[in-house]
Design a protein around this motif. Structure first.
Motif, short mmCIF file in Angstrom:
data_model
loop_
_atom_site.label_atom_id
_atom_site.label_comp_id
_atom_site.label_asym_id
_atom_site.label_seq_id
_atom_site.Cartn_x
_atom_site.Cartn_y
_atom_site.Cartn_z
N VAL A 154 33.55 38.23 60.30
CA VAL A 154 34.17 38.54 59.01
C VAL A 154 33.23 38.04 57.90
N LEU A 192 33.86 36.40 54.30
CA LEU A 192 34.94 35.88 53.45
C LEU A 192 34.42 35.59 52.05
N ASN A 241 38.11 39.62 42.95
CA ASN A 241 37.19 38.49 43.12
C ASN A 241 37.58 37.70 44.33
N ASN A 242 36.58 37.17 45.02
CA ASN A 242 36.85 36.25 46.13
C ASN A 242 37.78 36.88 47.16
N ASN A 292 38.41 38.83 50.96
CA ASN A 292 37.90 38.75 52.33
C ASN A 292 37.67 40.15 52.89
N ASN A 293 36.55 40.31 53.55
CA ASN A 293 36.25 41.56 54.23
C ASN A 293 36.33 42.77 53.32
N ASP A 300 40.80 43.04 52.91
CA ASP A 300 42.03 42.55 53.53
C ASP A 300 43.12 42.45 52.47
N GLY A 301 44.29 42.90 52.84
CA GLY A 301 45.45 42.70 51.95
C GLY A 301 45.60 43.74 50.87
N TRP A 314 39.51 30.97 34.71
CA TRP A 314 40.59 31.90 35.06
C TRP A 314 41.29 31.50 36.35
N LYS A 331 54.50 44.99 53.81
CA LYS A 331 55.16 43.85 54.45
C LYS A 331 56.67 43.95 54.33
N ASN A 374 40.60 29.79 45.79
CA ASN A 374 40.92 30.45 44.51
C ASN A 374 41.32 31.89 44.78
N ASN A 375 42.27 32.36 43.99
CA ASN A 375 42.64 33.78 44.05
C ASN A 375 43.02 34.20 45.46
N ASN A 423 46.08 35.14 48.38
CA ASN A 423 47.36 35.83 48.43
C ASN A 423 48.34 35.02 49.26
N LEU A 465 34.78 27.54 49.10
CA LEU A 465 35.92 28.47 49.14
C LEU A 465 36.10 29.12 50.50
N ARG A 466 34.99 29.44 51.16
CA ARG A 466 35.19 30.12 52.44
C ARG A 466 35.26 29.15 53.62
#
Lengths: 768, 768
Positions: A481, A483, A493-494, A496-497, A566-567, B422, B477, B493-494, B496, B596-597
């Protein structure tokens, strides 16, 4: 602030009527440049209304070290600001002691501005009634010379029309200028010396911190009714300013003219002790040749550019104007003469974004320059990155990568990262992939492998190493992955995948492996030289392969599409058509968090991947993804509409393709994103070119030759373009019912048209 | 830069021996304050070595408007900087014309610094051999008065020990000071007037932009061997400075003493025209009382604080010193006298982070103040937020929320958001939940419902509205999700569906609903008043309930734990013990993207939720989550170890609880995170208090009464603490084999000890 005042015209950008509210937008739209310097279309004479003053010298910047917030470890040292340089165009005009100022005079009539793209000059004409009731007619013309990087020339005519008048031209130089993009009116220039000799003046100044030395210079001649007059000027000078006043009692109906020559010499080109002598040389030559002859040379130089790069469109003047505006601005920004320079996103038309080099160069500009110039121009852009490889490796080391992994900067002036938002600098790593892709694209188009074997393989290896190290193995997914990234869609921003990033990472590794094998087989000596340098062993290659072979790609079975990240499906999937227009553009109306959690896409992201790697996907795949993502796309990046135009054309949706074409080609002229006053979107202009050549013309390289699937919007009678393919100049003229191909030069060329082989002979027409 | 030089002592922080490398750390550790002002332990006399000068006035700040990067829409107007205020402690000393400077003198012997926490003063003593070979003995003592917000006092003794010497004391005021946290040495103070009269001097200055008016003042008396001497001082003054020089020919062995009184009057308390007269009043009173008697009063005032707040630990001097240091610093920072003030994360000990109010107040500090002061102090902290409700609603509107939804700022001085990243400002929204939780916690502990019915319900409603609007329905979901947040663990950060944030959101809505019902039933008039104001109708409540009832919580079946956020299991789950120590602290060694990761957690995040809502989870749940998350936790937030200590104690892991206790209580004394030179971690000190009272003591409120499950680390003989529970002062003394309870006051109290009811009578000991 939607533009609607630009008159449709095949070759010119024209504004009629004076409106102070449009001044800043027009200053952007009428910008001029010659690849080495450029400037917004500021008035020469004093103007007290709202204006955004800008004159820029390629490669000259200021490193802003400002820190705010809670500083995070590893941030770049500075943010490179594009610098407003000393003013050399300034020429105040006074009439019976009253200063001409369009903002405050009693009346302005017949105001017209023209940017003549065919010949490369900017003009202005108007009559003004001053508060002292003197009416004058003014005509100006200005250009930055394509023949001399350092030189610009201005002709300024004033004719009193209701009375005799004492008129003073006061040409000046001023280094006491300010930047728009400043925190607290900081100064960025140290003036070293102001000097003058005869009719010449010089300001030697250097930038603070970076110490770029420059000399700003001028010389002027005045004329009455076209006849030179010798006037002893009244001279003023202080620490940052020099002016000459040429006063003349002008009779009603007589035309008083000044020719002003000016510009910059810079220490990138000359030793700093030589800046004044070189400026004198430039001025001497300019005065000798004179304004009219310089203008003739300018027309010839632009003619040569258009001869190779022009695209004609028949039956749609707005579309014609749009594409020429894009081609013109690209050539004003970068001509490929100096391999230390690159193509800033705003060119020489504004300060926003800072820096000069983005992934835009590789992803968008290289195809344009490959096809409209000699191949050495594109190669020089690739070499620019090779020259920065060492710094890209250092940059990656700062972020914890090892062993020669390279992360090229998101924004740079000289190879160092010079942008400072973590979500961009640290996370928008897909830029690295665009650099590998450009190497592939260059070889695919030119057939020239020399760059890869001499230099490019090292770049490909550094980038592959980065991707291998940047991927992480997820036990949960049993896949690799990536990330914490920001994709081309910067409205996330930031994440994953990000599908685009993961796909590009996989491709970069595979492409590096392919070229390692090829060079090992075909160029064993180069192979040895490179391997000795980069120390790449079989064990490492295995780790690369593991990552490439087991990369994870988010996918929705329900929608049968790859997910942007993702998501993505957790978002409230309200389409753009259901978003109130008062909320747009969202980047001006919404807070950043709201943008981030919305489904709205700034620019093609999955579709960008489909554009780069279209052979990997079927038309049905493309259609499904286009239909899934386009409804969420707000196109607030200038890089978005062009890719959509190309893909809509591919899907035979010509109406949609045409709409996107207008949006990309007239993005600034029609100010779709309400921001043209900040400057033009230069790099995306290459995307506009692609939407005609690749989108409508369907140009590709297939089976190692040029291929076309010409289509034409129903709004057009015909369109034509020329491309340089491996030193063959092919001209393509697409009409509603046929396409003509012509070839310049001496040897025949086989091409594919709608997948059929066609041979075109030099200087004879082939119609399909 | 690990601390190891602080001598263990029950009541004092002691440093012995002079080391210039420790000066900046000691300046933090020996800080003094009185709730209205405070200062780092800078030397009074000139010091040319590395030093971080800081003297701070509560509520005085500077709004930094600096912009960098690509400015994003909706950013706060400013970043509130904590301001170094004019220097009033400065007292230069010269000996035979040579300035005393510990950095450059020949030798410093017997250097000792002491911060006496029991009595509230700071002292220093040493002998120095100057470059002119005069040896002097110096003793200083300094405190900021608890009785007078505006007053500080210094005693400075100099004794020449190897010769007679001409000694000059030069007390001064200086408003030409600088800030550490500045971009380009910007000045933040405008000096209005420097004046002096007799032995008094005044500098009137105001902060730039914010216009906080202050008067900095001083008056001094000198003594020989304790006997007052009258010396006509030599006066110097310029635009930002005033000094008096008191010169005296001191005989060998004689002690020359100066008493300096000084401080600030500020326009928060007085009209700005009254600042100088009020300063004169303060000085007149101080001089009249004199240094020794002021010191006596100081001791009495601190004694009263300790009487209520002290925690004793027997058999572990380092643990004892740690907890007292924490209690002492909290009381130096905030005493609850002024409802416009709050508890800044660095108190008066440094500039980092800016602003004064964080969620730390509600999540950590309120329990401490509830138990160690009268309940009005905690209530005043709740009212602080009620007073800012209007601004919190405006803040939410700026981000697109509607209809009275409130988002309290992440950092504030006056209700406005004053931080500008932010990922923090827009996304670290869990702070809103802590404010509702504190309301609940206050009512649970005090039984006082007046705040909720009078004011708090409006806060609860504004916050519930925010959560309902902030949640989004995910079709994928079939649940409500919360996208794009930063949890308490700021090393993400940021993300879900941060579990903590989602859980808190659900809880906040339910708690608001519960209180709406309760007030409707029990306080119908208040209900009507509030509903008329907030316009809350049944239909809206249904939308709240839909969100709360269908909130999504990420969960791993494999690990049987709630996931910190979506995708947490994609990380490479390498535990902290497998991370090389050279990489720690990661916030100083790693770039932000790498942090972060990574799986590394800055502070308890899921565990923070388990701490707030422990009754919702079994001990087995807690254990599983503790064991899953703690191995990834680097505790680089000061707020982390205390929660872990409490939870380890709950799980009967006393060894681990003790380790975390040492880490939280000696975080600054032992400088675990290598940053004490920047200032102390004030707000987390309340967490240290909680780790004893709630962790070891097991104090809770159950069935509406106080409950304990006392435990004790094996390293301790005994520990004791006092709490004020609904105006009963309960003293708890825990030994290895028993616990004693004592009650002050007049009425008996039933408490729970290990879930058994125990009645304690006033002034008689109950042993369990």
């Amino acid at each position: 602030m939607n533009q609607d005042y630009i008159k449709p015209d095949n070759w010119s950008i024209i504004e009629e009527g004076f409106d102070a509210n449009r001044v800043e937008s027009s200053e952007s739209l009428f910008s001029i440049g010659n690849g080495a310097m450029g400037q917004r279309a500021n008035f020469e004479e004093h103007y007290s209304g709202p204006t955004f003053q800008g004159s820029y010298i390629a490669g000259v910047y200021y490193p802003d070290k400002t820190r705010v917030g809670w500083w995070k470890n590893g941030y770049p040292e500075y943010f490179a600001k594009v610098l407003n340089a000393p003013n050399w165009i300034g020429t105040n005009v006074s009439v019976n002691g009253e200063q001409l100022d369009l903002f405050t005079c009693k009346k302005v009539n017949n105001f017209k501005r023209e940017l003549n793209m065919q010949e490369g000059w900017l003009s202005r004409s108007f009559t003004a009634i001053l508060r002292n009731d003197i009416a004058i007619k003014v005509e100006t013309k200005r250009f930055l010379s394509l023949d001399s990087d350092e030189l610009g020339a201005i002709q300024y005519n004033v004719t009193p029309i209701n009375n005799d008048a004492e008129i003073v031209f006061q040409p000046y130089l001023d280094s006491g200028i300010t930047n728009k993009d400043t925190n607290w009116d900081d100064k960025f220039w140290d003036t070293i010396k102001v000097s003058h000799e005869n009719h010449q003046a010089f300001i030697q100044a250097k930038t603070m911190k970076t110490d770029f030395y420059t000399c700003t210079f001028m010389e002027s001649n005045v004329f009455i009714n076209g006849k030179s007059v010798l006037i002893e000027p009244n001279i003023k000078a202080d620490a940052t300013y020099a002016s000459f006043s040429y006063q003349y009692q002008v009779k009603q109906g007589e035309t008083y003219t000044i020719h002003k020559y000016g510009g910059y010499t810079v220490d990138r080109d000359y030793d700093k002790s030589q800046l004044v002598p070189m400026a004198k040389k430039v001025l001497k030559e300019a005065v000798k040749v004179g304004f009219e002859k310089l203008l003739e040379k300018q027309k010839r130089a632009w003619s040569a550019i258009w001869e190779r790069a022009d695209i004609t469109i028949q039956g749609d003047v707005k579309a014609q104007q749009g594409i020429r505006f894009n081609i013109f601005q690209l050539n004003q920004t970068y001509l490929g003469k100096d391999s230390r320079l690159n193509i800033g996103p705003k060119g020489f038309t504004g300060e926003k974004y800072g820096g000069s080099t983005y992934w835009d160069t590789e992803a968008y500009c290289i195809p344009f320059y490959m096809a409209t110039k000699d191949e050495k121009v594109a190669k020089s852009l690739l070499e620019y990155r090779y020259n920065h490889l060492g710094k890209a490796i250092e940059n990656a080391e700062k972020l914890g990568f090892k062993n020669g992994a390279a992360l090229f900067p998101m924004v740079t002036m000289n190879g160092e990262e010079c942008h400072n938002e973590w979500e961009i600098t640290f996370e928008e790593i897909h830029r690295n992939g665009a650099i590998s892709f450009a190497i592939y694209n260059y070889y695919r188009y030119t057939g020239d492998y020399s760059y890869i074997k001499d230099k490019g393989l090292e770049v490909l290896i550094g980038i592959a190493r980065f991707w291998q190290q940047r991927a992480a193995f997820s036990k949960d997914k049993n896949k690799y992955v990536i990330l914490g990234v920001t994709g081309p869609n910067e409205y996330e921003n930031n994440v994953n995948n990000n599908w685009y990033t993961n796909y590009l990472a996989q491709w970069c590794i595979n492409y590096a492996l392919e070229n390692i094998n090829k060079i090992e087989t075909d160029f064993p000596e180069d192979f040895k030289r490179i391997m000795d340098k980069v120390k790449l062993f079989e064990t490492e290659l295995k780790t690369w392969k593991a990552v490439a072979d087991n990369m994870y790609f988010p996918y929705s079975e329900t929608h049968q599409v790859y997910l942007q990240q993702d998501g993505f499906l957790d978002k409230e999937l309200v389409t753009v058509t259901d978003l109130e227009t008062s909320h747009r553009p969202i980047n001006q109306k919404w807070s950043w968090d709201r943008i981030l959690r919305s489904p709205y896409i700034k620019q093609a992201d999955v579709l960008q991947g489909f554009y780069f790697f279209e052979d990997e996907f079927s038309n049905e795949d493309l259609e499904r993804h286009f239909d899934f993502y386009e409804p969420f796309t707000v196109h607030e990046s200038s890089l978005s509409p062009c890719v959509h135009s190309i893909q809509a054309a591919k899907l035979d949706r010509m109406e949609q393709a045409y709409t996107f074409y207008l949006r990309t080609s007239r993005l600034d002229l029609d100010d779709y994103n309400h921001e043209v006053h900040e400057g033009l979107h230069i790099t995306s202009m290459a995307g506009t070119w692609m939407s005609i050549v690749e989108g409508f013309g369907g140009m590709r390289v297939k089976y190692n030759t040029l291929s076309f699937t010409p289509k034409i919007p129903k709004q057009w009678k015909a369109y034509s373009f020329k491309v340089n393919f491996r030193n063959h100049i092919v001209k393509v003229n697409v009409c509603q019912n046929k396409t003509d191909f012509e070839l310049e030069g001496e040897t025949a060329l086989q091409i594919l048209v709608n997948d059929e082989l066609v041979t075109i002979e030099p200087n004879s027409l082939v119609t399909v």
